[in-house]
Design a protein around this motif. Sequence first.
Motif, PDB file in Angstrom:
ATOM      1  N   VAL A   1       0.855  -1.203   0.000  1.00 16.76           N
ATOM      2  CA  VAL A   1       0.000   0.000   0.000  1.00 16.76           C
ATOM      3  C   VAL A   1       0.885   1.244   0.000  1.00 16.76           C
ATOM      4  N   GLY A   2       1.937   1.218   0.825  1.00 24.69           N
ATOM      5  CA  GLY A   2       2.872   2.354   0.904  1.00 24.69           C
ATOM      6  C   GLY A   2       3.483   2.671  -0.437  1.00 24.69           C
ATOM      7  N   ILE A   3       3.887   1.616  -1.172  1.00 24.66           N
ATOM      8  CA  ILE A   3       4.494   1.820  -2.504  1.00 24.66           C
ATOM      9  C   ILE A   3       3.511   2.536  -3.427  1.00 24.66           C
ATOM     10  N   LEU A   4       2.242   2.124  -3.371  1.00 27.63           N
ATOM     11  CA  LEU A   4       1.251   2.727  -4.258  1.00 27.63           C
ATOM     12  C   LEU A   4       0.930   4.175  -3.876  1.00 27.63           C
ATOM     13  N   ILE A   5       1.087   4.494  -2.589  1.00 30.00           N
ATOM     14  CA  ILE A   5       0.837   5.872  -2.147  1.00 30.00           C
ATOM     15  C   ILE A   5       1.981   6.798  -2.583  1.00 30.00           C
ATOM     16  N   VAL A   6       3.233   6.319  -2.427  1.00 32.78           N
ATOM     17  CA  VAL A   6       4.367   7.225  -2.683  1.00 32.78           C
ATOM     18  C   VAL A   6       4.878   7.186  -4.124  1.00 32.78           C
ATOM     19  N   LEU A   7       4.488   6.164  -4.898  1.00 30.73           N
ATOM     20  CA  LEU A   7       5.062   6.032  -6.237  1.00 30.73           C
ATOM     21  C   LEU A   7       4.757   7.177  -7.197  1.00 30.73           C
ATOM     22  N   PRO A   8       3.503   7.659  -7.244  1.00 34.54           N
ATOM     23  CA  PRO A   8       3.253   8.816  -8.120  1.00 34.54           C
ATOM     24  C   PRO A   8       4.143  10.002  -7.747  1.00 34.54           C
ATOM     25  N   LEU A   9       4.395  10.144  -6.449  1.00 35.89           N
ATOM     26  CA  LEU A   9       5.261  11.219  -5.949  1.00 35.89           C
ATOM     27  C   LEU A   9       6.694  11.021  -6.458  1.00 35.89           C
ATOM     28  N   VAL A  10       7.182   9.791  -6.372  1.00 33.88           N
ATOM     29  CA  VAL A  10       8.535   9.458  -6.840  1.00 33.88           C
ATOM     30  C   VAL A  10       8.662   9.786  -8.330  1.00 33.88           C
ATOM     31  N   ILE A  11       7.664   9.359  -9.117  1.00 33.08           N
ATOM     32  CA  ILE A  11       7.728   9.567 -10.569  1.00 33.08           C
ATOM     33  C   ILE A  11       7.636  11.058 -10.900  1.00 33.08           C
ATOM     34  N   SER A  12       6.786  11.793 -10.152  1.00 29.15           N
ATOM     35  CA  SER A  12       6.683  13.250 -10.368  1.00 29.15           C
ATOM     36  C   SER A  12       8.015  13.945 -10.083  1.00 29.15           C
ATOM     37  N   ILE A  13       8.672  13.566  -8.985  1.00 25.88           N
ATOM     38  CA  ILE A  13       9.967  14.171  -8.639  1.00 25.88           C
ATOM     39  C   ILE A  13      11.014  13.799  -9.687  1.00 25.88           C
TER      40      ILE A  13
END
Length: 441
Positions: free
Chosen positions: A119-131
């Motif tokens: 769940v954590g990966i799915l929450i932070v992944l869009p953020l990672v890709i945006s950065i």
Amino acid sequence: MDLYLLTITFLAILIVILGVSWWKWHAFISLLVASLFLAIMSGMSLDKIVTAYETGVGGVLGHLVGILALGIILGQMMSESGAGMQVANFFVRLFGVKKLPWAMLLSGFIIGIPVFFEVGILIVLPLVISIHKTTKQNILLIALPVIAGLSIVHGLVPPHPGAIAAIQIYNANLGKVLLYSLIIALPAAIIAGPLFAKWVHKRVIPESEPELIRVNMTAKTLPSTGLSFFIILLPVLLMILSAVAPYLPLPKGFMKFFEFIGSPIIALLIACFAAFYFLGIRQGMSKKDIKKLTDQCLLPVGSIILIIGAGGGFKQILIDSGVGTTIGHMSQHLSLSPLVLAFMISGLIRIATGSATVALTTAAGIVSPIIEHMSGVNLELLVIATGAGSLMFSHVNDAGFWMVKEYLGLSMKETFKTWTVLETILSFTAFAGALLLNMFV
């Protein structure tokens, strides 16, 4: 017999690796063929093979399928509306590009405490890709620290299920385990996260870009930074509320309600509807646009659901064929200190079965009767040593391996060089921390 089981397990894992990289099979096919090979060669009766495989697939996907779908939708809404970019820009402004890995580690560590790794990966992944898109940095430099923070917390820190199960089996003190695990987890995450990422990102440059969540901003006006943070943290806040509800003086009905809305699938569903309204309709998207976006982002999820499901089936065949038990009993005859024994058994079961939770609980079950008549064993550090072992050498039989590979757009070779090494660093560093702390407490 024990040696034979280990040999065919090794060959089954080899089939997965060669299938994906050499014969160019889809990972789902490779995992299915390897599962059948292992089941037949280990002597499982033919009527039990399909049942065991289906149980494994259902066990993983029953928990994950809705979470994966809703997580992808939430991620896509974050990227299309520009909310991901707003959060990314905030981090870039606050920490500067050079300190971003440290910011990402902190995000993963904090978000990881109340939520499952997946769940954590799915929450932070869009953020990672945006950065990654904003800073043009190697995605590994941003993604690995987040993953390190999420993974170490999942392996060691209560209230994660493996740690809770081990605490119950060993009859350890929950408060002390929580304190010790946080003391040990942070240095381990720093070494395997920002420090390893800074070293490896110069040596591994991913050949392709992440495809599952595409950051193509279509919104004309951007949502505010505060609103963007609220949407990405909403499922986390609901899960935290669910975790603390039992300790609040609330009527039973309220407590059950908070526990319900804090379950990962309901928390993500609520966050998706909040995103549909605040990031979609309020930003000028029509209902038709939102439906089209949802349809488009769900199409690529089919492949990863099949892969993760097949990984679960492979894991169950490994468990039912007796590989985990065999490794446990072989290790039992070695005269080692309980901490070393627990770490070793847990690590070997993790390598064999691919599940940190299975490794933790199985190893605790094996070690528990051994330490029953021993004095001076620190039960809390024994939980942490067992948890550290359960993180070791993640590879093709672990759902986490495929999630990281598919979401970050890595090849098999790149995933082994980054994710597998990161997990092993986490494992050994946390174990060293437990041994060190054992000298003083």
